[in-house]
Design a protein around this motif. Structure first.
Motif, PDB file in Angstrom:
ATOM      1  N   TYR A 124     -16.564   7.076 -58.590  1.00 54.35           N
ATOM      2  CA  TYR A 124     -17.886   7.734 -56.979  1.00 54.35           C
ATOM      3  C   TYR A 124     -18.622   7.992 -57.601  1.00 54.35           C
ATOM      4  CZ  TYR A 124     -16.673  12.569 -59.272  1.00 54.35           C
ATOM      5  OH  TYR A 124     -16.670  13.923 -60.600  1.00 54.35           O
ATOM      6  N   LEU A 125     -19.205   8.064 -58.160  1.00 51.66           N
ATOM      7  CA  LEU A 125     -20.968   7.697 -58.436  1.00 51.66           C
ATOM      8  C   LEU A 125     -21.419   6.192 -58.301  1.00 51.66           C
ATOM      9  CD1 LEU A 125     -21.129   9.346 -62.239  1.00 51.66           C
ATOM     10  CD2 LEU A 125     -22.097  10.209 -60.019  1.00 51.66           C
ATOM     11  N   THR A 126     -20.253   5.076 -57.640  1.00 54.70           N
ATOM     12  CA  THR A 126     -20.581   4.197 -57.887  1.00 54.70           C
ATOM     13  C   THR A 126     -19.844   3.224 -56.724  1.00 54.70           C
ATOM     14  OG1 THR A 126     -19.435   2.813 -58.966  1.00 54.70           O
ATOM     15  CG2 THR A 126     -21.422   3.083 -60.129  1.00 54.70           C
ATOM     16  N   ALA A 127     -19.388   4.305 -56.244  1.00 54.96           N
ATOM     17  CA  ALA A 127     -18.090   4.059 -55.123  1.00 54.96           C
ATOM     18  C   ALA A 127     -19.490   3.568 -53.482  1.00 54.96           C
ATOM     19  CB  ALA A 127     -16.777   4.770 -54.773  1.00 54.96           C
ATOM     20  N   GLU A 128     -18.382   2.916 -52.537  1.00 56.26           N
ATOM     21  CA  GLU A 128     -18.938   3.202 -51.359  1.00 56.26           C
ATOM     22  C   GLU A 128     -18.581   4.775 -50.678  1.00 56.26           C
ATOM     23  OE1 GLU A 128     -21.784   2.239 -50.133  1.00 56.26           O
ATOM     24  OE2 GLU A 128     -22.818   0.753 -52.086  1.00 56.26           O
ATOM     25  N   LEU A 129     -19.105   5.622 -50.028  1.00 53.53           N
ATOM     26  CA  LEU A 129     -18.155   6.433 -49.741  1.00 53.53           C
ATOM     27  C   LEU A 129     -18.242   5.870 -48.545  1.00 53.53           C
ATOM     28  CD1 LEU A 129     -19.349   9.504 -51.998  1.00 53.53           C
ATOM     29  CD2 LEU A 129     -17.675   7.810 -52.154  1.00 53.53           C
ATOM     30  N   GLY A 130     -18.914   5.699 -47.650  1.00 53.29           N
ATOM     31  CA  GLY A 130     -18.878   5.368 -46.160  1.00 53.29           C
ATOM     32  C   GLY A 130     -20.210   6.492 -45.556  1.00 53.29           C
ATOM     33  N   LYS A 131     -20.351   5.671 -44.951  1.00 50.60           N
ATOM     34  CA  LYS A 131     -21.047   7.014 -43.881  1.00 50.60           C
ATOM     35  C   LYS A 131     -20.681   8.100 -42.732  1.00 50.60           C
ATOM     36  CE  LYS A 131     -25.217   3.765 -44.830  1.00 50.60           C
ATOM     37  NZ  LYS A 131     -26.607   3.418 -44.344  1.00 50.60           N
ATOM     38  N   GLN A 132     -21.084   8.921 -42.414  1.00 50.92           N
ATOM     39  CA  GLN A 132     -20.562  10.335 -41.864  1.00 50.92           C
ATOM     40  C   GLN A 132     -18.736   9.589 -41.098  1.00 50.92           C
ATOM     41  OE1 GLN A 132     -23.142   9.568 -38.241  1.00 50.92           O
ATOM     42  NE2 GLN A 132     -24.822  10.003 -39.222  1.00 50.92           N
ATOM     43  N   SER A 133     -18.676   9.848 -42.737  1.00 43.65           N
ATOM     44  CA  SER A 133     -17.017   8.875 -42.745  1.00 43.65           C
ATOM     45  C   SER A 133     -16.120  10.488 -42.213  1.00 43.65           C
ATOM     46  CB  SER A 133     -16.920   8.200 -43.127  1.00 43.65           C
ATOM     47  OG  SER A 133     -17.576   7.335 -43.490  1.00 43.65           O
ATOM     48  N   PHE A 134     -16.372  11.626 -43.188  1.00 43.56           N
ATOM     49  CA  PHE A 134     -15.463  12.769 -43.650  1.00 43.56           C
ATOM     50  C   PHE A 134     -16.767  14.306 -43.096  1.00 43.56           C
ATOM     51  CE2 PHE A 134     -15.299   9.680 -46.708  1.00 43.56           C
ATOM     52  CZ  PHE A 134     -13.776   9.634 -46.513  1.00 43.56           C
ATOM     53  N   ASP A 135     -14.783  15.146 -42.484  1.00 49.57           N
ATOM     54  CA  ASP A 135     -15.939  16.201 -42.574  1.00 49.57           C
ATOM     55  C   ASP A 135     -15.755  17.520 -42.857  1.00 49.57           C
ATOM     56  OD1 ASP A 135     -15.551  15.393 -38.714  1.00 49.57           O
ATOM     57  OD2 ASP A 135     -13.732  14.791 -40.059  1.00 49.57           O
ATOM     58  N   PHE A 136     -15.005  16.799 -44.002  1.00 49.86           N
ATOM     59  CA  PHE A 136     -15.068  18.116 -45.541  1.00 49.86           C
ATOM     60  C   PHE A 136     -14.676  17.572 -47.204  1.00 49.86           C
ATOM     61  CE2 PHE A 136     -12.665  20.316 -48.676  1.00 49.86           C
ATOM     62  CZ  PHE A 136     -13.373  21.523 -48.288  1.00 49.86           C
ATOM     63  N   ALA A 137     -15.310  17.565 -47.246  1.00 49.77           N
ATOM     64  CA  ALA A 137     -15.481  17.260 -49.029  1.00 49.77           C
ATOM     65  C   ALA A 137     -15.526  18.067 -50.305  1.00 49.77           C
ATOM     66  CB  ALA A 137     -17.095  15.765 -49.739  1.00 49.77           C
ATOM     67  N   GLY A 138     -14.359  18.437 -50.857  1.00 49.91           N
ATOM     68  CA  GLY A 138     -14.831  18.873 -52.201  1.00 49.91           C
ATOM     69  C   GLY A 138     -14.597  18.219 -52.911  1.00 49.91           C
ATOM     70  N   MET A 139     -15.113  18.458 -54.533  1.00 48.42           N
ATOM     71  CA  MET A 139     -15.110  18.018 -56.224  1.00 48.42           C
ATOM     72  C   MET A 139     -15.211  19.327 -56.503  1.00 48.42           C
ATOM     73  SD  MET A 139     -18.231  16.947 -57.945  1.00 48.42           S
ATOM     74  CE  MET A 139     -18.167  15.063 -57.182  1.00 48.42           C
ATOM     75  N   ILE A 140     -13.346  19.663 -56.651  1.00 47.21           N
ATOM     76  CA  ILE A 140     -12.820  21.004 -57.248  1.00 47.21           C
ATOM     77  C   ILE A 140     -12.704  20.909 -58.863  1.00 47.21           C
ATOM     78  CG2 ILE A 140     -11.271  21.957 -57.721  1.00 47.21           C
ATOM     79  CD1 ILE A 140     -11.009  21.696 -54.016  1.00 47.21           C
ATOM     80  N   TYR A 141     -12.456  21.681 -59.734  1.00 53.36           N
ATOM     81  CA  TYR A 141     -12.260  22.195 -61.183  1.00 53.36           C
ATOM     82  C   TYR A 141     -13.933  21.654 -62.061  1.00 53.36           C
ATOM     83  CZ  TYR A 141      -9.138  23.256 -65.123  1.00 53.36           C
ATOM     84  OH  TYR A 141      -9.227  23.201 -65.896  1.00 53.36           O
ATOM     85  N   CYS A 142     -14.623  21.627 -61.952  1.00 58.06           N
ATOM     86  CA  CYS A 142     -15.879  21.871 -61.708  1.00 58.06           C
ATOM     87  C   CYS A 142     -16.834  20.475 -62.930  1.00 58.06           C
ATOM     88  CB  CYS A 142     -15.846  22.864 -63.129  1.00 58.06           C
ATOM     89  SG  CYS A 142     -15.696  25.077 -62.965  1.00 58.06           S
ATOM     90  N   ASP A 143     -15.763  19.495 -62.160  1.00 60.18           N
ATOM     91  CA  ASP A 143     -16.626  18.374 -62.223  1.00 60.18           C
ATOM     92  C   ASP A 143     -17.822  18.547 -61.820  1.00 60.18           C
ATOM     93  OD1 ASP A 143     -13.738  17.367 -62.947  1.00 60.18           O
ATOM     94  OD2 ASP A 143     -13.806  15.704 -61.326  1.00 60.18           O
ATOM     95  N   TYR A 144     -18.586  19.067 -61.006  1.00 56.28           N
ATOM     96  CA  TYR A 144     -19.725  18.450 -60.991  1.00 56.28           C
ATOM     97  C   TYR A 144     -21.045  18.791 -61.571  1.00 56.28           C
ATOM     98  CZ  TYR A 144     -24.613  19.451 -58.778  1.00 56.28           C
ATOM     99  OH  TYR A 144     -26.033  19.024 -58.450  1.00 56.28           O
ATOM    100  N   GLY A 145     -20.253  19.370 -62.831  1.00 54.81           N
ATOM    101  CA  GLY A 145     -21.056  20.232 -64.342  1.00 54.81           C
ATOM    102  C   GLY A 145     -20.512  19.506 -65.185  1.00 54.81           C
ATOM    103  N   ALA A 146     -19.752  18.149 -65.142  1.00 55.12           N
ATOM    104  CA  ALA A 146     -19.972  18.011 -66.212  1.00 55.12           C
ATOM    105  C   ALA A 146     -20.790  16.341 -66.098  1.00 55.12           C
ATOM    106  CB  ALA A 146     -18.203  17.173 -66.158  1.00 55.12           C
ATOM    107  N   LEU A 147     -21.792  15.724 -65.253  1.00 57.50           N
ATOM    108  CA  LEU A 147     -21.906  15.622 -64.900  1.00 57.50           C
ATOM    109  C   LEU A 147     -24.221  15.493 -65.336  1.00 57.50           C
ATOM    110  CD1 LEU A 147     -21.888  14.639 -60.784  1.00 57.50           C
ATOM    111  CD2 LEU A 147     -20.100  13.354 -63.023  1.00 57.50           C
ATOM    112  N   THR A 148     -25.016  14.327 -65.779  1.00 58.38           N
ATOM    113  CA  THR A 148     -25.794  14.715 -66.141  1.00 58.38           C
ATOM    114  C   THR A 148     -26.253  14.556 -64.812  1.00 58.38           C
ATOM    115  OG1 THR A 148     -26.305  12.508 -65.456  1.00 58.38           O
ATOM    116  CG2 THR A 148     -25.670  12.814 -68.096  1.00 58.38           C
TER     117      THR A 148
END
Length: 280
Positions: A124-148
């Motif tokens: 997901y760091l290199t993927a094209e997620l699309g512009k204004q495509s989603f109403d809700f996004a989740g990043m669950i199980y502490c994945d965010y803190g595993a990133l630099t």
């Protein structure tokens, strides 16, 4: 001596955010062990346990009802444990994960249960997620803190652009309590019949380290007859104020904070923090 030189180089405490020598999520053996852990209904080893996930999905449904926020993005979806539940609630779900094995399982399971989930096997760091495509996004199980820190800025910008105006982003992280209680140690063992990290005979060194400011490392060094592998799993731990400041720097506005993604009220002694933010 080649083996001595390799061990002398890899065994000492590594510099902050040093990456694994190989991507373990695509290793045939390790990814199979990870999938097993994901699918264990009572374990928190790779995903949270089944009972927690059920509570979490119902709580998220109450926060963002599917009739109001139909398009949902599940980042780091793994084998689809959350995605399938979201789909059954009425969301139009897109799940994204870097693990080929997890996505293959998720695709098969969705077809088997006739769930119209779109799965994407990509970083997901290199993927094209699309512009204004989603109403809700989740990043669950502490994945965010595993990133630099740099990677966290990248994903925040990508998620912000992918959300519609009024769209919400839910994430959770480890707190200073987790960092405080994290025990440093080093162990080693001979594994003649294989183990989690390797199917064959190997020697395994494991280390747990704390770094400042509030970063933890869990690492495994695997020595086989043919090669040496280094696996490093990092986690940055945030105070509520630090997390809010970092996420808001990408343009989000804070909606609410809790102790976890099942809606436990925020408490200073919780090992995790969950934050819901909004794109105004």
């Amino acid at each position: 001596m080649k083996i001595y030189d390799e061990l002398a180089q890899v065994l000492p405490r590594p510099p902050l955010y040093k990456r694994s020598s190989v991507p373990f999520w695509d290793d045939d053996h390790i990814s199979a062990q990870m999938l097993k852990a994901h699918l264990n209904p009572v374990s928190d080893g790779a995903s949270r346990n089944e009972a927690f996930i059920d509570r979490s999905v119902q709580w998220i449904k109450g926060l963002t009802p599917p009739h109001k926020n139909a398009n949902l993005l599940d980042l780091g979806c793994g084998p689809g444990l959350y995605a399938e539940r979201f789909s059954r609630c009425g969301y139009r779900v897109t799940g994204m994960d870097i693990s080929k094995r997890s996505i293959a399982y998720a695709v098969h399971s969705a077809k088997e249960h006739r769930l119209p989930i779109r799965y994407i096997c990509q970083n997901y760091l290199t993927a094209e997620l699309g512009k204004q495509s989603f109403d809700f996004a989740g990043m669950i199980y502490c994945d965010y803190g595993a990133l630099t820190p740099q990677e966290r800025q990248i994903i925040l910008k990508k998620v912000f652009c992918s959300l519609k105006t009024g769209g919400k982003f839910l994430l959770d992280v480890f707190s200073p309590v987790y960092w405080r209680d994290f025990t440093e140690n080093q162990t080693w063992e001979v594994c003649p019949n294989g183990g989690f990290w390797n199917a064959g005979e190997h020697v395994l060194w494991c280390g747990r380290y704390r770094y400042s400011p509030r970063v933890t490392l869990e690492r495994a060094i695997v020595l086989t007859a043919k090669a040496l592998y280094e696996y490093n799993i990092w986690n940055t731990c945030f105070s509520q104020e630090e997390l809010i400041e970092e996420v808001c720097s990408a343009g989000f506005s804070v909606h609410s904070a809790w102790s976890d993604v099942a809606g436990a009220p925020y408490a200073g002694d919780s090992p995790t923090i969950a934050l819901l933010v909004e794109k105004k």
